[in-house]
Design an enzyme around this catalytic site. Structure first.
Site, PDB file in Angstrom:
ATOM      1  N   PHE B 132      -1.617  -6.929  -9.525  1.00 39.76           N
ATOM      2  CA  PHE B 132      -2.238  -6.683  -8.228  1.00 39.76           C
ATOM      3  C   PHE B 132      -3.482  -5.840  -8.463  1.00 39.76           C
ATOM      4  CE2 PHE B 132      -0.302  -7.008  -3.801  1.00 39.76           C
ATOM      5  CZ  PHE B 132       0.315  -8.221  -4.033  1.00 39.76           C
ATOM      6  N   GLN B 254      -7.654  -0.209   6.258  1.00 41.25           N
ATOM      7  CA  GLN B 254      -7.909  -1.149   5.176  1.00 41.25           C
ATOM      8  C   GLN B 254      -8.256  -2.532   5.720  1.00 41.25           C
ATOM      9  OE1 GLN B 254      -4.590  -2.475   2.270  1.00 41.25           O
ATOM     10  NE2 GLN B 254      -6.086  -1.358   1.063  1.00 41.25           N
ATOM     11  N   HIS B 256      -8.382  -6.189   4.533  1.00 45.95           N
ATOM     12  CA  HIS B 256      -7.889  -6.982   3.401  1.00 45.95           C
ATOM     13  C   HIS B 256      -8.888  -8.087   3.098  1.00 45.95           C
ATOM     14  CE1 HIS B 256      -5.374  -9.401   0.818  1.00 45.95           C
ATOM     15  NE2 HIS B 256      -4.418  -8.479   0.868  1.00 45.95           N
ATOM     16  N   LEU B 266      -2.797 -13.633   6.788  1.00 39.39           N
ATOM     17  CA  LEU B 266      -3.100 -13.165   5.443  1.00 39.39           C
ATOM     18  C   LEU B 266      -2.736 -14.170   4.363  1.00 39.39           C
ATOM     19  CD1 LEU B 266      -3.781 -10.397   3.814  1.00 39.39           C
ATOM     20  CD2 LEU B 266      -1.340 -10.424   3.372  1.00 39.39           C
ATOM     21  N   GLU B 269      -2.895 -10.804  -1.934  1.00 34.97           N
ATOM     22  CA  GLU B 269      -3.657 -10.449  -3.131  1.00 34.97           C
ATOM     23  C   GLU B 269      -2.991 -11.029  -4.378  1.00 34.97           C
ATOM     24  OE1 GLU B 269      -5.199  -6.407  -3.072  1.00 34.97           O
ATOM     25  OE2 GLU B 269      -4.144  -6.050  -4.950  1.00 34.97           O
ATOM     26  N   ARG B 300      -8.945  -2.998  -3.012  1.00 37.69           N
ATOM     27  CA  ARG B 300      -9.278  -3.813  -1.839  1.00 37.69           C
ATOM     28  C   ARG B 300     -10.564  -3.399  -1.144  1.00 37.69           C
ATOM     29  NH1 ARG B 300      -3.203  -4.528   0.665  1.00 37.69           N
ATOM     30  NH2 ARG B 300      -2.564  -5.935  -0.999  1.00 37.69           N
ATOM     31  N   HIS B 367      -6.092  -4.773   8.230  1.00 33.93           N
ATOM     32  CA  HIS B 367      -4.788  -5.028   7.627  1.00 33.93           C
ATOM     33  C   HIS B 367      -3.823  -3.854   7.685  1.00 33.93           C
ATOM     34  CE1 HIS B 367      -1.991  -6.921   4.869  1.00 33.93           C
ATOM     35  NE2 HIS B 367      -2.117  -5.952   3.986  1.00 33.93           N
ATOM     36  N   ARG B 412      -5.308   2.077   0.289  1.00 35.28           N
ATOM     37  CA  ARG B 412      -3.980   1.774  -0.253  1.00 35.28           C
ATOM     38  C   ARG B 412      -4.062   0.678  -1.300  1.00 35.28           C
ATOM     39  NH1 ARG B 412       0.075  -2.156   0.802  1.00 35.28           N
ATOM     40  NH2 ARG B 412      -0.946  -3.052   2.617  1.00 35.28           N
TER      41      ARG B 412
END
Ligand code: FAD
Ligand code: SF4
Ligand code: SF4
Lengths: 245, 601
Positions: B132, B254, B256, B266, B269, B300, B367, B412
């Site tokens: 990730f 955040q 995304h 979504l 990731e 991100r 997000h 995050r």
């Protein structure tokens, strides 16, 4: 839904089941015209939101709007499905859309049904891993092949589309567990980490729990996640028969 | 009986009371982890949730739960995970909390597996881990790590259902489809429970408890375009603000990188973790320019900004040049089927595209809220005194996305939310259990205290004239989208704040036309709007006040990070609408603190 930025509009006739027991009135179908974009597809849930803009008292459940939370199971032009991932193009016929609550369960209000029965059946199959292995602070190993056996089973979102399309469930809701609960029963029976397989089968052995399924396959044809409860039920039946021999 | 309906106000004198040792508001991952802990302790607790628990938004999480369980790499170390998380947070994550989370994580993940969570597996039969963004080995020196434990691309579903099942097994008491309205604080500012109503009947109660946990999840619906569920309306945050409590780092939202263009849903990731990458209209893999080392697996915030720059500079895709493409077809249908089946489904449904053949149109989409209700590692809610010092709100806990224990700081890392939920959901439960053993002394609230908590709902219940909530909500989402998006600037934000003030005036006099009692979703949407409004205003004012760029908060007029003035949490109260600062924790217990450095990927 994101608001519709479009120039081309057409009108859709939508007919929605309405019922509020508190009013003392009988259920009725409310007809309305809603404006929908004609140059792109929208989902049944989007259409319901457009109807709700006209009449905010229309009640239905919804949450994730992407087909994973299982809130918006409903009967759409005669077939059970999830409003949020059913495009109008798939279901609208002759410019008409008729939406009713899932059949076979008591209606709380409008499109909202009482799922208690459904959840109780799920709880009956003991929907959790039972393992007598001692916890050693690590994972219980599982081979890729054993894990693959859970595919097509664990993904159930408990939307109720299958059970409420099943005639055996309508007729024996207190005894026949219904396709959703049986699919989960098979999910735990199939889990290499579960050590209660025999007890689980014992529980399913009576004449009703499993054997009321007559393989009509309604459940398979409506499952929005493409799962196959009939197959799981047949596997359980086979195991029971084999055990009895 | 106290009914919501018929245009009448509720009153403390006729409000029935249900009493518990502890109540947990929220049946998502964080709430269910707390409740499991408490059910096992034998306390009289209840979980209240506005939807049936498995419909909570945790069910949507896709990619996985990040944790150094050393499956993909036997040498993996929770300290490396901690380093990545501190760096990812742009140094305003609290290091005591991050240390606790990364260290406690492995035991909790193994416990979830033992509960039955169907993780994908490696050839050795261990839990499968994928790469990730923002993950490294050896404190950034050892290259990309694979640290996110996954159940295909349905990890949230697997996790939430497993936790629900464990709670069924433990006999947890659920008040399913109940809506929490407002906290009841007593004269000593202790939490004594919450006003809530059963949605089906409309009957309202005072749910009295010695410990109340806010586990109400995110609030992405303040924006027009979001990956969040329709129920993510920041109810707990709204309740805390109305109760006069502080919220922290609310400017930190955040975006995304890969929300499906037009739909907002979504794609994880994990797609890039499995080898997918982003391209612009020329087919260029542009992340190689912005983040030469990590490329598409940079943090991100970095990827989202790079995508927006590509679009602004005219290299966006599609007829409006307003998105980028996520390319997956080179991975092959087999891998997509095995590792990303949910993504394949979602792309077909919402973009009309089979990712095995065509790239997916994606755009940065709201997000996750890094900010929220400040807590310590035990989940105890913190508020700020007039002199700027911390004080604990007795009887009140928060966990999950609604909370800000500040493991995420300014940004995050993927997979860290699910870990946050289970680690701090558990720690809140443990602390409540321990407090009960020691004996909790919470003073009963007065009738006035209860009536104060009924003000908001009564205003809605007796409204006779004004606008429909859904109209006001659209305007709010629109202004948040245009003034508080990926790139921010003072003039734009100030005019945005003015518009929000006007929206507040309209919301104060909104009209609930349908006054029926039974399953009245219009009433719920009106109450949710009032919560969205509190979260949006807190976001707007905090964003304008933080005069620097850090993590997800990126300002054209203050492009640099300013450690001298802003290596701080921002604190906001609804009362004076002013921002104060709070120290970031640089005192981990085991390792040495990581000091700020320039953040590159
Ligand atoms: C599409 C998507 C994918 C994601 N993927 C990942 C991932 O792969 N890895 C990761 O780590 N994170 C991921 N995240 C983030 C993560 O899923 C969330 O942050 C997390 O699930 C939030 O959990 P929670 O327990 O705080 O709240 P939720 O799961 O949102 O639960 C909130 C609960 O509170 C209840 N509630 C709220 N308001 C009220 C009220 N007024 N009255 C009564 N009950 C109320 C709700 O009913 C619900 O039960 C993803 C997020 C999204 C949107
Ligand atoms: S196959 Fe069995 S479970 Fe499925 S609908 Fe038919 S009778 Fe019901
Ligand atoms: S099996 Fe399919 S239709 Fe039945 S509850 Fe599960 S997801 Fe819904």
């Amino acid at each position: 839904m994101n608001s519709i930025a479009t120039e081309q509009i057409s009108t859709l006739k939508i007919s929605i089941y309405r019922y509020d027991p508190d009013t003392g009135n009988k259920p009725f179908m409310q007809e309305m015209d809603i404006d929908i974009p004609s140059d792109k597809d929208i989902m049944v849930l989007d259409a319901l939101h457009l109807a709700k803009e006209q009449d905010p008292s229309i009640s239905f459940r919804r949450s994730c709007r992407e087909g994973v939370c299982g809130s918006d199971g409903m009967n759409i032009n005669g077939k059970n499905g999830l409003g949020c991932i059913t495009p109008l193009s798939e279901v609208v016929k002759k410019n008409k859309l008729e939406i009713r609550p899932l059949p076979g369960l008591p209606v709380v209000k409008d499109l909202i049904v009482d799922m208690t029965q459904f959840v109780d059946q799920y709880k009956k199959i003991r929907p959790y891993l039972i393992s007598d292995k001692e916890d050693n602070g690590k994972e219980i190993p599982q081979t890729v092949e054993d894990r693959d056996k859970l595919d097509g089973l664990y993904e159930c979102i408990l939307c109720g589309c299958c059970s409420t399309a099943c005639p055996s469930f309508w007729w024996n809701p207190d005894k026949f567990l219904g396709p959703a609960a049986l699919l989960q029963a098979y999910r735990f029976i199939s889990d290499s980490r579960d050590t209660a397989r025999e007890e689980r089968l014992d529980q399913l052995e009576d004449a009703f729990s499993v054997f009321r399924c007559h393989g009509i396959m309604n459940c398979v044809s409506v499952c929005p996640k493409g799962l196959n409860p009939t197959k799981a039920i047949n596997e359980i039946k086979k195991m029971l028969v084999k055990r009895a021999l | 009986m106290a009914m919501n309906g018929n245009g009448k106000a509720l009153d403390a004198n006729s409000l029935p009371v249900k009493e518990y040792d502890g109540i947990i508001i929220g049946g998502g991952g964080s709430g269910l982890m707390s409740s499991l802990q408490l059910a096992q302790s034998g306390m009289n607790t209840a979980v209240i949730s506005k939807v049936f628990p498995t419909r909570s938004h945790t069910v949507s999480a896709q990619g996985g739960i990040t944790c150094a369980i050393a499956s993909a790499d036997p040498n993996d170390d929770w300290r490396w995970h901690m380093y990545d998380t501190v760096k990812g947070s742009d140094f305003i994550g609290d290091q005591d909390s991050i240390e606790y989370m990364c260290q406690e994580g492995p035991a909790t993940v193994f416990e979830l597996e033992n509960m039955g969570l169907p993780f994908s597996r490696t050839e050795e039969g261990k839990i499968y881990q994928r790469a990730f963004g923002g993950q490294s080995k050896d404190y950034g020196k050892g290259g990309q790590a694979e640290r996110t434990c996954a159940a295909a691309d349905r990890t949230g579903h697997a996790l939430l259902h497993t936790l629900y099942q464990a709670n069924v097994k433990a006999g947890t008491n659920f008040l399913s489809e109940w809506f929490a309205v407002d906290l009841v604080l007593n004269s000593e500012n202790q939490a004594t429970g919450v006003i809530a109503f059963e949605i089906e009947s409309g009957e309202a109660y005072f749910l009295k408890a010695k410990a109340t946990v806010l586990a109400t999840g995110g609030a992405g619906r303040i924006y027009k375009s979001t990956t969040n569920a329709l129920i993510n309306t920041g109810d707990g945050t709204g309740m805390a603000l109305r109760a006069g409590l502080a919220v922290q780092d609310m400017e930190m939202w955040q975006f995304h990188p890969t929300g499906i263009h037009g739909a907002g849903t979504l794609v994880t990731e994990g797609c890039r973790g499995e080898g997918g990458y982003l391209i612009n209209k020329d087919g260029e893999r542009f992340m190689e320019r912005y983040a030469p080392n990590a490329k598409d697996l940079a943090s991100r915030d970095v990827v989202a900004r790079s995508m927006m720059l590509e679009i602004i500079e005219g290299r966006g895709c599609g007829p409006e040049a307003d998105h980028c493409f996520l390319k997956l077809d080179h991975l092959g249908a087999d891998l997509l089927h095995k590792r990303l089946p949910g993504i394949t489904e979602l792309s077909k449904t919402f973009a009309g595209i089979d990712p095995a053949e065509h790239p997916i149109p994606v755009v940065p989409t709201c997000h996750y809220a890094m900010g929220g209700i400040p807590t310590n590692v035990n989940g105890q809610v913190i508020t700020q005194k007039a002199d700027g010092s911390d004080s604990l709100v007795e009887g009140l806990y928060a966990a999950g996305e609604a909370a800000c224990v500040s493991v995420h700081g300014g940004n995050r890392l993927g997979g860290n939310s699910l870990l946050d939920l289970v680690v701090f959901g558990r720690s809140a439960g443990l602390h409540i259990e321990e407090s009960f053993k020691q004996g909790i002394d919470i003073k009963d609230p007065s009738k006035e205290d209860i009536n104060k908590a009924l003000r908001n709902i009564n205003r809605v219940n007796i409204s006779s004239d004004g606008e429909n909530a859904s109209v006001i909500k659209k305007d709010l989402q629109e202004i948040m989208q245009t003034s508080f998006g990926v790139f921010r600037r003072e003039d734009n934000m100030e005019s945005g704040i003015k518009v929000i003030e006007e929206i507040r005036a309209r919301a104060e006099s909104l009209h609930l036309a349908d006054k029926s009692s039974r399953f009245n979703t219009a009433r719920i949407e009106a109450l949710e709007l009032l919560n969205l409004l509190e979260v949006a205003e807190a976001t707007a004012i905090s964003a304008n006040e933080r005069k620097e760029s850090r993590g997800a908060h990126s300002r054209d007029d203050f492009p640099d990070r300013d450690d001298e003035n802003w290596l701080k949490h921002s604190i906001y109260f609804k009362g004076n609408k002013e921002i104060s600062k709070r120290d970031v924790n640089f005192r981990p217990k085991i390792v040495q603190a990581f000091q700020p450095f320039a953040r590159t990927y």
